[in-house]
Motif scaffolding. Structure first.
Motif, PDB file in Angstrom:
ATOM      1  N   UNK A 136       0.787  -1.229   0.000  1.00  0.00           N
ATOM      2  CA  UNK A 136       0.000   0.000   0.000  1.00  0.00           C
ATOM      3  C   UNK A 136       0.814   1.271   0.000  1.00  0.00           C
ATOM      4  N   UNK A 137       2.137   1.157   0.172  1.00  0.00           N
ATOM      5  CA  UNK A 137       2.974   2.346   0.259  1.00  0.00           C
ATOM      6  C   UNK A 137       3.356   2.891  -1.118  1.00  0.00           C
ATOM      7  N   UNK A 138       3.071   2.162  -2.196  1.00  0.00           N
ATOM      8  CA  UNK A 138       3.529   2.567  -3.531  1.00  0.00           C
ATOM      9  C   UNK A 138       3.128   3.993  -3.916  1.00  0.00           C
ATOM     10  N   UNK A 139       1.869   4.424  -3.716  1.00  0.00           N
ATOM     11  CA  UNK A 139       1.525   5.814  -4.082  1.00  0.00           C
ATOM     12  C   UNK A 139       2.377   6.848  -3.350  1.00  0.00           C
ATOM     13  N   UNK A 140       2.667   6.581  -2.082  1.00  0.00           N
ATOM     14  CA  UNK A 140       3.480   7.522  -1.307  1.00  0.00           C
ATOM     15  C   UNK A 140       4.922   7.525  -1.797  1.00  0.00           C
ATOM     16  N   UNK A 141       5.453   6.352  -2.125  1.00  0.00           N
ATOM     17  CA  UNK A 141       6.817   6.278  -2.650  1.00  0.00           C
ATOM     18  C   UNK A 141       6.938   7.001  -3.974  1.00  0.00           C
ATOM     19  N   UNK A 142       5.909   6.862  -4.810  1.00  0.00           N
ATOM     20  CA  UNK A 142       5.926   7.525  -6.117  1.00  0.00           C
ATOM     21  C   UNK A 142       5.832   9.037  -5.973  1.00  0.00           C
ATOM     22  N   UNK A 143       5.058   9.498  -4.985  1.00  0.00           N
ATOM     23  CA  UNK A 143       4.815  10.926  -4.818  1.00  0.00           C
ATOM     24  C   UNK A 143       5.942  11.608  -4.047  1.00  0.00           C
ATOM     25  N   UNK A 144       6.491  10.943  -3.025  1.00  0.00           N
ATOM     26  CA  UNK A 144       7.503  11.555  -2.147  1.00  0.00           C
ATOM     27  C   UNK A 144       8.679  10.602  -1.942  1.00  0.00           C
ATOM     28  N   UNK A 145       9.446  10.324  -2.972  1.00  0.00           N
ATOM     29  CA  UNK A 145      10.573   9.392  -2.803  1.00  0.00           C
ATOM     30  C   UNK A 145      11.610   9.884  -1.804  1.00  0.00           C
ATOM     31  N   UNK A 146      11.738  11.222  -1.640  1.00  0.00           N
ATOM     32  CA  UNK A 146      12.740  11.748  -0.711  1.00  0.00           C
ATOM     33  C   UNK A 146      12.401  11.433   0.737  1.00  0.00           C
ATOM     34  N   UNK A 147      11.111  11.224   1.027  1.00  0.00           N
ATOM     35  CA  UNK A 147      10.687  11.029   2.413  1.00  0.00           C
ATOM     36  C   UNK A 147      11.372   9.833   3.063  1.00  0.00           C
ATOM     37  N   UNK A 148      11.719   8.831   2.265  1.00  0.00           N
ATOM     38  CA  UNK A 148      12.304   7.611   2.808  1.00  0.00           C
ATOM     39  C   UNK A 148      13.695   7.345   2.236  1.00  0.00           C
ATOM     40  N   UNK A 149      14.337   8.395   1.698  1.00  0.00           N
ATOM     41  CA  UNK A 149      15.657   8.225   1.080  1.00  0.00           C
ATOM     42  C   UNK A 149      16.698   7.736   2.080  1.00  0.00           C
ATOM     43  N   UNK A 150      16.651   8.274   3.308  1.00  0.00           N
ATOM     44  CA  UNK A 150      17.625   7.871   4.332  1.00  0.00           C
ATOM     45  C   UNK A 150      17.469   6.386   4.638  1.00  0.00           C
TER      46      UNK A 150
END
Length: 506
Positions: A184-198
């Motif tokens: 279910x996280x795919x839309x968030x990863x597509x929209x905000x990839x920087x959020x989880x870059x670390x």
């Protein structure tokens, strides 16, 4: 934290870009106040910044008003990394982490500075490294491997300085793992990839630096969290979803490292009902850690036990405390910890929280140099929790019937909750008016029948006309005044707490 050790030109350029992004049109006078720079220096810096970032952005100065062409948060992130590339300190830091087979002479020639300059920059790097438990020995950064991995990830994610080749294959492995764990996280990863870059970088360093001897924290935080069920659950997930993609067998230490990463940086693993049920137990485990208990005690001494007993407060304090696990507080750089808009109240709260954190660090014999963004984000989360603990603002509702009162009171409770102490007034008397006037900074809502009768109220008490057929107009005006009253009370409360801390320091 690292910004304190960088060149002034780089720090100023990034700060100006952030301010312009927050306010697409801002006066030079306001920028002067926010940066402490003279107008002449500001014009020079803005012109240099515009030239540096062309043609991606356009900065204009017209009639002492500075404007920035519209850009997305993602573009802002990339532009900041472009500016950080100019930092010689960051370039030397990357070299000390990974020589890539280059001698000091070759590195200096590549970056067009002398060897004496290199060694001066190395001393600046060493000053920062002391704050994160690392040092420099024989031209290399030395210390525990997990700390070096967090530094590598921070340099890449926040500053765009790559010390390790985080290639497309590694990116795909991490993405496959995250998607398998939580589709279910795919839309968030597509929209905000920087959020989880670390998180992505730290996971990838499991195999990108697998040749390095890995050590992990050994403190109260780590010993407590290792008892939590999520540790075993994450291990099972890694074995099932990540291990098959790797060419080597993950060790028990590797699994512990991935758990450390999971706990300390933003990620979207474990977002199901089972995790929600475990979260309450995990929250209480963290509350029993002596260091967390000490931090909570400082807040309780200032605002009382009612604040620290709330779930929201425990969540905020636990999240902040976890960043100190293994001495990582100045190495955990999340996307969410970027620049926060600063108003007067945020600045005052930052000052208070900084003093509290400094006192806490001194109690535990830690370095009291803590990353500014960590302090700001912690303060930002605490502000509404502190505001909610302020005494409720008195509100008197004058209506001709109890039914009318019930409708209006319900609307107000839905929006303002316990910020208002609501009293019903279905009649008017001189005694009642005298009683209301004795209450400072109260609010009055009245319908037409009572409006003129309340003309003699205390000037400190603000009254608003409300009609049952159009109640929202009166409520909108009340909202503005309530914000002003609560803001004033909040500032007074923060100043009072600052005075208490100053007295303790004295």
């Amino acid at each position: 934290m690292l910004e304190r050790f960088l060149e002034d030109d780089t720090v100023i350029a990034v700060h100006l870009l952030s301010l312009l992004f927050d306010s697409s049109h801002i006066t030079l006078r306001c920028l002067t106040k926010r940066t402490g720079l003279s107008e002449a220096r500001l014009r020079k810096e803005l012109n240099s910044l515009n030239q540096e970032l062309q043609p991606k952005v356009d900065i204009q100065i017209n009639d002492a008003v500075v404007s920035l062409s519209p850009i997305s948060p993602e573009m802002l992130f990339e532009l900041k990394k472009q500016l950080y590339q100019n930092s010689e300190v960051l370039q030397v830091m990357a070299y000390l982490l990974n020589h890539r087979g280059r001698s000091v002479t070759a590195f200096c020639q590549e970056h067009y500075f002398s060897e004496p300059t290199f060694y001066r920059l190395q001393r600046q790097c060493r000053d920062f490294l002391k704050t994160v438990g690392l040092t420099v020995h024989r031209g290399q950064i030395c210390g525990q491997e997990y700390r070096k991995r967090y530094l590598v990830a921070a340099l890449s994610c926040r500053y765009g300085i790559d010390c390790v080749d985080f290639d497309q294959n590694s990116r795909q492995i991490v993405k496959n793992f995250v998607m398998a764990a939580n589709p279910g996280v795919k839309p968030l990863l597509d929209k905000m990839p920087q959020a989880f870059a670390m998180f992505d970088h730290l996971v990838a360093l499991t195999w990108l630096r697998h040749d390095q001897t890995l050590e992990l924290p050994d403190d109260n935080f780590w010993r407590a969290v290792c008892l939590e069920k999520a540790h075993q659950r994450l291990k099972e997930m890694v074995i099932e979803k990540l291990q098959p993609q790797l060419s080597f067998e993950l060790t028990a230490t590797d699994h512990d490292y991935l758990y450390l990463v999971y706990l300390t940086v933003a990620n979207e693993l474990f977002r199901d009902d089972a995790w929600s049920m475990q979260r309450a137990a995990f929250r209480e485990i963290l509350q029993q850690i002596p260091e967390i208990h000490e931090l909570t005690a400082i807040f309780a001494s200032l605002w009382g036990k009612e604040l620290v007993k709330t779930v929201a407060f425990k969540e905020v304090v636990n999240a902040f405390g976890l960043r100190f696990m293994g001495g990582l507080q100045n190495l955990v750089i999340d996307y969410q910890l970027g620049d926060l808009y600063e108003n007067e109240f945020q600045v005052q709260t930052d000052q208070l929280v900084q003093k509290i954190v400094k006192q806490w660090c001194q109690q535990n014999q830690w370095s009291d140099l803590v990353d500014d963004s960590q302090i700001k984000y912690f303060a930002h989360q605490l502000m509404p929790l502190i505001e909610e603990r302020l005494p409720a603002t008195p509100l008197y509702i004058f209506t001709k019937s109890h039914a009318n009162y019930a409708v209006i009171a319900q609307l107000l409770r839905q929006e303002f909750g316990n910020r208002l102490a609501i009293s019903s007034c279905s009649y008017f008397s001189a005694e009642q008016l005298q009683k209301i006037n004795q209450v400072s900074s109260s609010l009055i809502l009245a319908d037409h029948e009572f409006w003129e009768l309340l003309a003699e109220t205390n000037p400190n008490n603000q009254r608003f006309l409300i009609a049952l057929d159009h109640p929202f107009l009166g409520i909108e005006r009340l909202r503005t005044s309530l914000y002003q009253i609560r803001t004033t009370a909040y500032v007074e409360n923060i100043n009072e707490k600052l005075s208490i801390l100053h007295a303790h320091e004295g």
